[in-house]
Design a protein around this motif. Structure first.
Motif: not given
Length: 463
Positions: A176-200
């Motif tokens: 899964x690609x995970x896009x995190x939007x804050x007030x200032x930036x957008x950060x992209x992560x990759x995780x193997x499973x939706x409930x994973x805690x290991x964020x790349x």
């Protein structure tokens, strides 16, 4: 509904801890089955389709879907959002021009459907990838995006998360690609499973909106879909209609009971006799006391119809969506009577409009922020939002408009004409047309047509 978290848990709002992101995704996933069920009902995948067949009894098992869910959604969104939303204000031009470039009317239509189905709609604001970027918005399925707010009474946005499945060249899921939007930036992560805690961590970049660029819209205070409370009634209606078809099919497949005769001594002879009977439609009764009759099920259509109509009436009553196919509704009625028939729908519309306007205010603020960054100053504080009901209207006759001359302004009169979209622009075009005609006439008679005062007086006299 937006996920709530304590603001004190996050030291830096520009860098959200992955542990909190993972926890919020897990909470969001718990509500996805409800959203999926609502979406299934809208597209016609109702519970009746999963009803099992009795294989031993070999009884008919028709599965009839009467999609009241889609009817409710389409009617509600068409009535409230069928006409474009209009904005008025001293400095609204820059924003309305930006809206025209991205066809905001189509976007609002798509967003309103999500509101009606899911009870919530989410839009993402972003800059296009064009050579000259422009601000754009897109609707994202609420099953793949959520907004996180603080737990104060103001419910200020902290961040938003958009996660979606990634696939390889063979179209196999890889994570899964995970896009995190804050007030200032957008950060992209990759995780193997939706409930994973290991964020790349993949990348992080600024977005210049000066606010979380995700807006959550609510359909009502409870964030329920327009047909969500009627699901049990819709299921009951489908069952009745399906069972009616089953009863009819069983009536056609009635059993022939014979008395005093035999179709044969063994299964082969009996099957042959049955085929002959089906082919020639003749049955010979050798004995005087022999008899044959069909064993049929007695159908009480009147009672079934009464029950069906009662359930259908409840669906429309509790959803506040009138049944436009009802003869009583379609009959000729006065304007006042028609308003009373639409009274329930109007109450629904008022609620939807109030909550939608709250979201529009946030969208306007985001557009204002990004346009200011691009050097196109805009102030949205004085913008007034107008939403119009999509109702059939009788055209005003030309004779009626003529009677109003000298009693109503020309702009208002032109606004009564269905084929005139912009009365102010039309008045200006008429003014120019009269000016040109005055110039031609004065030139034809050798008059000083270049005298601006004379021309202006002629124009005013013609008006």
């Amino acid at each position: 509904m937006a996920i709530r978290r304590d603001r004190d848990l996050i030291e830096d709002l520009g860098n959200i801890p992955t542990e909190i992101i993972s926890n919020c995704i897990e909470e969001h996933l718990s509500g996805v089955p409800r959203l999926t069920k609502l979406d299934n009902y809208y597209i016609g995948e109702h519970a009746i389709l999963t009803r099992e067949t009795n294989e031993e009894m070999q009884l008919p098992n028709n599965k009839v879907v009467a999609n009241h869910a889609k009817y409710i959604t389409d009617m509600a969104t068409g009535y409230v959002f069928g006409k474009p939303i209009k904005y008025e204000g001293d400095s609204v031009e820059a924003i309305t021009e930006a809206f025209k470039l991205i066809d905001i009317v189509s976007h609002d239509s798509e967003l309103s459907k999500d509101l009606s189905v899911f009870g919530v709609g989410l839009e993402l604001n972003f800059m296009s990838s064009d050579e000259v970027p422009i601000p754009k918005v897109t609707v994202i399925d609420p099953r793949h995006i959520f907004l996180v707010e603080d737990d104060t009474v103001e419910h200020k946005p902290l961040f938003a998360v958009h996660y979606y499945e990634k696939r390889d060249i063979k179209n196999e899921p890889i994570g899964f690609s995970v896009m995190v939007y804050t007030e200032t930036n957008v950060t992209k992560y990759f995780i193997k499973e939706a409930d994973s805690t290991d964020f790349e961590l993949i990348e992080s970049e600024p977005h210049f909106y000066n606010a979380v660029p995700v807006v959550e819209y609510s359909n009502n205070e409870e964030q329920q879909g327009d047909f969500e409370q009627q699901l049990s009634l819709i299921d009951a209606y489908n069952i009745i209609q399906s069972d009616r078809v089953n009863d009819k099919e069983q009536l056609v497949d009635a059993i022939l009971m014979v008395k005093g005769i035999s179709f044969g001594d063994d299964a082969t002879e009996q099957a042959e006799t049955a085929r002959m009977l089906a082919t020639h439609k003749i049955l010979e009764l050798p004995a005087a006391d022999a008899d044959a009759e069909w064993l049929t099920k007695t159908l009480n259509e009147t009672q079934v119809e009464v029950l069906k109509d009662a359930i259908k009436s409840d669906i429309h009553e509790f959803s506040l969506i009138p049944n436009l196919t009802d003869e009583n509704f379609a009959s000729n009625s006065s304007g006042v009577a028609m308003k009373y028939k639409l009274f329930g729908l109007e109450q629904l519309a008022v609620i939807k409009e109030r909550y939608y306007t709250q979201g529009l205010r946030k969208r306007l603020a985001l557009f204002s922020n990004i346009l200011n960054v691009k050097g196109q100053a805009s102030d949205v504080s004085d913008i007034v939002i107008y939403m119009y009901r999509n109702l059939p209207e009788a055209d005003v006759s030309i004779d009626e408009i003529v009677k109003l001359i000298d009693f109503v302004s020309n702009e208002t009169l032109l606004g009564l004409l269905q084929f005139v979209d912009a009365p102010e622009e039309e008045i200006e075009r008429v003014r120019e047309q009269l000016k040109e005609r005055s110039e031609r006439e004065q030139k034809a008679f050798g008059m000083p047509f270049d005298d601006a005062d004379v021309i202006e007086d002629d124009v005013k006299e013609a008006e």
